[in-house]
Design a protein around this motif. Structure first.
Motif, PDB file in Angstrom:
ATOM      1  N   UNK A 161       0.841  -1.196   0.000  1.00 30.54           N
ATOM      2  CA  UNK A 161       0.000   0.000   0.000  1.00 30.54           C
ATOM      3  C   UNK A 161       0.879   1.251   0.000  1.00 30.54           C
ATOM      4  N   UNK A 162       1.908   1.258   0.838  1.00 30.96           N
ATOM      5  CA  UNK A 162       2.786   2.420   0.919  1.00 30.96           C
ATOM      6  C   UNK A 162       3.609   2.600  -0.352  1.00 30.96           C
ATOM      7  N   UNK A 176       0.907  15.163  -6.813  1.00 29.75           N
ATOM      8  CA  UNK A 176       0.482  14.212  -5.804  1.00 29.75           C
ATOM      9  C   UNK A 176      -0.413  14.901  -4.802  1.00 29.75           C
ATOM     10  N   UNK A 177      -1.244  14.161  -4.108  1.00 27.75           N
ATOM     11  CA  UNK A 177      -2.079  14.744  -3.081  1.00 27.75           C
ATOM     12  C   UNK A 177      -1.193  15.202  -1.934  1.00 27.75           C
ATOM     13  N   UNK A 178      -1.720  16.085  -1.084  1.00 24.32           N
ATOM     14  CA  UNK A 178      -0.955  16.654   0.005  1.00 24.32           C
ATOM     15  C   UNK A 178      -0.693  15.598   1.066  1.00 24.32           C
ATOM     16  N   UNK A 179       0.580  15.279   1.365  1.00 24.05           N
ATOM     17  CA  UNK A 179       0.852  14.255   2.357  1.00 24.05           C
ATOM     18  C   UNK A 179       0.339  14.614   3.734  1.00 24.05           C
ATOM     19  N   UNK A 180       0.098  15.900   3.987  1.00 21.50           N
ATOM     20  CA  UNK A 180      -0.442  16.284   5.287  1.00 21.50           C
ATOM     21  C   UNK A 180      -1.834  15.721   5.503  1.00 21.50           C
ATOM     22  N   UNK A 181      -2.519  15.363   4.422  1.00 26.93           N
ATOM     23  CA  UNK A 181      -3.859  14.810   4.526  1.00 26.93           C
ATOM     24  C   UNK A 181      -3.846  13.325   4.847  1.00 26.93           C
ATOM     25  N   UNK A 182      -2.681  12.687   4.846  1.00 26.79           N
ATOM     26  CA  UNK A 182      -2.609  11.230   4.920  1.00 26.79           C
ATOM     27  C   UNK A 182      -2.333  10.687   6.304  1.00 26.79           C
ATOM     28  N   UNK A 183      -2.042  11.544   7.273  1.00 22.81           N
ATOM     29  CA  UNK A 183      -1.652  11.056   8.579  1.00 22.81           C
ATOM     30  C   UNK A 183      -0.174  10.701   8.599  1.00 22.81           C
ATOM     31  N   UNK A 184       0.283  10.180   9.746  1.00 24.57           N
ATOM     32  CA  UNK A 184       1.709   9.910   9.930  1.00 24.57           C
ATOM     33  C   UNK A 184       2.238   8.901   8.920  1.00 24.57           C
ATOM     34  N   UNK A 185       1.458   7.840   8.659  1.00 26.48           N
ATOM     35  CA  UNK A 185       1.931   6.811   7.729  1.00 26.48           C
ATOM     36  C   UNK A 185       2.119   7.382   6.338  1.00 26.48           C
ATOM     37  N   UNK A 186       1.165   8.218   5.897  1.00 27.11           N
ATOM     38  CA  UNK A 186       1.270   8.799   4.574  1.00 27.11           C
ATOM     39  C   UNK A 186       2.424   9.774   4.467  1.00 27.11           C
ATOM     40  N   UNK A 187       2.625  10.599   5.516  1.00 27.49           N
ATOM     41  CA  UNK A 187       3.715  11.551   5.482  1.00 27.49           C
ATOM     42  C   UNK A 187       5.054  10.833   5.443  1.00 27.49           C
ATOM     43  N   UNK A 188       5.176   9.735   6.198  1.00 25.88           N
ATOM     44  CA  UNK A 188       6.417   8.972   6.193  1.00 25.88           C
ATOM     45  C   UNK A 188       6.686   8.389   4.818  1.00 25.88           C
ATOM     46  N   UNK A 189       5.632   7.858   4.174  1.00 19.63           N
ATOM     47  CA  UNK A 189       5.803   7.258   2.853  1.00 19.63           C
ATOM     48  C   UNK A 189       6.209   8.300   1.835  1.00 19.63           C
ATOM     49  N   UNK A 190       5.595   9.498   1.902  1.00 17.09           N
ATOM     50  CA  UNK A 190       5.973  10.546   0.972  1.00 17.09           C
ATOM     51  C   UNK A 190       7.406  10.991   1.215  1.00 17.09           C
ATOM     52  N   UNK A 191       7.823  11.009   2.490  1.00 23.20           N
ATOM     53  CA  UNK A 191       9.178  11.413   2.803  1.00 23.20           C
ATOM     54  C   UNK A 191      10.205  10.476   2.215  1.00 23.20           C
ATOM     55  N   UNK A 192       9.842   9.207   2.038  1.00 22.40           N
ATOM     56  CA  UNK A 192      10.773   8.207   1.520  1.00 22.40           C
ATOM     57  C   UNK A 192      11.169   8.482   0.088  1.00 22.40           C
ATOM     58  N   UNK A 193      10.339   9.279  -0.641  1.00 27.19           N
ATOM     59  CA  UNK A 193      10.699   9.485  -2.044  1.00 27.19           C
ATOM     60  C   UNK A 193      11.574  10.723  -2.231  1.00 27.19           C
ATOM     61  N   UNK A 194      11.815  11.472  -1.135  1.00 27.57           N
ATOM     62  CA  UNK A 194      12.820  12.533  -1.128  1.00 27.57           C
ATOM     63  C   UNK A 194      12.754  13.437  -2.348  1.00 27.57           C
ATOM     64  N   UNK A 195      11.626  14.095  -2.481  1.00 27.16           N
ATOM     65  CA  UNK A 195      11.512  15.075  -3.541  1.00 27.16           C
ATOM     66  C   UNK A 195      11.025  14.539  -4.850  1.00 27.16           C
ATOM     67  N   UNK A 196      10.635  13.278  -4.913  1.00 26.51           N
ATOM     68  CA  UNK A 196      10.203  12.704  -6.185  1.00 26.51           C
ATOM     69  C   UNK A 196       8.896  13.289  -6.666  1.00 26.51           C
ATOM     70  N   UNK A 197       8.203  14.060  -5.813  1.00 25.86           N
ATOM     71  CA  UNK A 197       6.905  14.601  -6.219  1.00 25.86           C
ATOM     72  C   UNK A 197       7.023  15.551  -7.396  1.00 25.86           C
ATOM     73  N   UNK A 198       8.223  16.055  -7.646  1.00 24.43           N
ATOM     74  CA  UNK A 198       8.375  16.983  -8.762  1.00 24.43           C
ATOM     75  C   UNK A 198       8.499  16.287 -10.091  1.00 24.43           C
ATOM     76  N   UNK A 199       8.634  14.975 -10.079  1.00 31.39           N
ATOM     77  CA  UNK A 199       8.813  14.257 -11.330  1.00 31.39           C
ATOM     78  C   UNK A 199       7.523  14.244 -12.145  1.00 31.39           C
TER      79      UNK A 199
END
Length: 218
Positions: free
Chosen positions: A119-120, A162-185
């Motif tokens: 899921x993550x 991508x959707x705002x990771x702040x809307x996802x809770x701790x698990x979502x924010x952690x998962x978004x953090x793992x991509x280290x800036x990939x949201x700009x791709x």
């Protein structure tokens, strides 16, 4: 020229309500295609799925593709196939609720349940579909709190982001953090089929026409 046929492409995490939404809102009007319906050991699932969609469109049947379809890599071939048949392509966007998806996934049994890491992993790839990405329409789907769904045209977030990771809770924010800036791709460049349409005067690479709205009761 459109044929009045539509391809509904679901975009969302595992256990986000996609299959239940199909059963409640599209079943009987759209033919369901999903890789989850193939045997576990089936080979070339992508090729098989595209062949099924192609066959249904050739027969004039609307199709709903119920997979996670998280990014342009998955949805672009479906959009292009729809347009090649003169059909429209409609994205059904299920905004990520990581906590809810993990909870619903944990309640599943057997093959229906996927590892939480799966899921993550999907969340890290997830992009919001848009008309700029080739879709003729985008509809946002959310639970209505009464066992059903609310469907709204034109979601609020910026197209293609991508959707705002702040809307996802701790698990979502952690998962978004793992991509280290990939949201700009950005997604892949347009295919030869889309470039051909653009040369013929369709600047967005789409065939003209309004998609069929299955929720329009007029």
């Amino acid at each position: 020229m459109t044929t009045g046929t539509d391809v509904a492409v679901f975009v969302g995490l595992q256990a986000s309500g996609k299959s239940t939404f199909f059963d409640q809102r599209l079943s009987g009007r759209y033919t369901l295609v999903s890789k989850d319906l193939f045997p576990r050991g089936a080979r070339n699932k992508q090729r098989r799925q595209m062949r099924l969609v192609d066959e249904h469109l050739a027969a004039g049947r609307p199709v709903a593709v119920d997979n996670t379809n998280p990014s342009p890599r998955e949805w672009t071939p479906l959009v292009e196939l729809a347009h090649a048949h003169g059909a429209t392509a409609t994205a059904y966007w299920f905004p990520p609720d990581v906590t809810g998806s993990l909870r619903r996934n944990a309640a599943r049994e057997g093959r229906a349940r996927v590892p939480d890491a799966g899921v993550l992993a999907t969340l890290r790839q997830l992009r919001k579909p848009s008309t700029e990405a080739g879709f003729d329409a985008v509809r946002e789907v959310r639970f209505d709190g009464r066992g059903g769904f609310e469907v709204r045209a034109e979601p609020l977030h910026a197209p293609g982001s991508p959707d705002d990771p702040a809307d996802h809770g701790a698990a979502g924010q952690a998962a978004f953090g793992m991509r280290a800036g990939a949201s700009a791709r950005t997604g892949p460049t347009s295919s030869p089929a889309v470039r051909c349409l653009r040369r013929k005067g369709h600047p967005t690479g789409k065939r003209p026409g309004r998609p069929v709205d299955p929720f329009d009761t007029r």
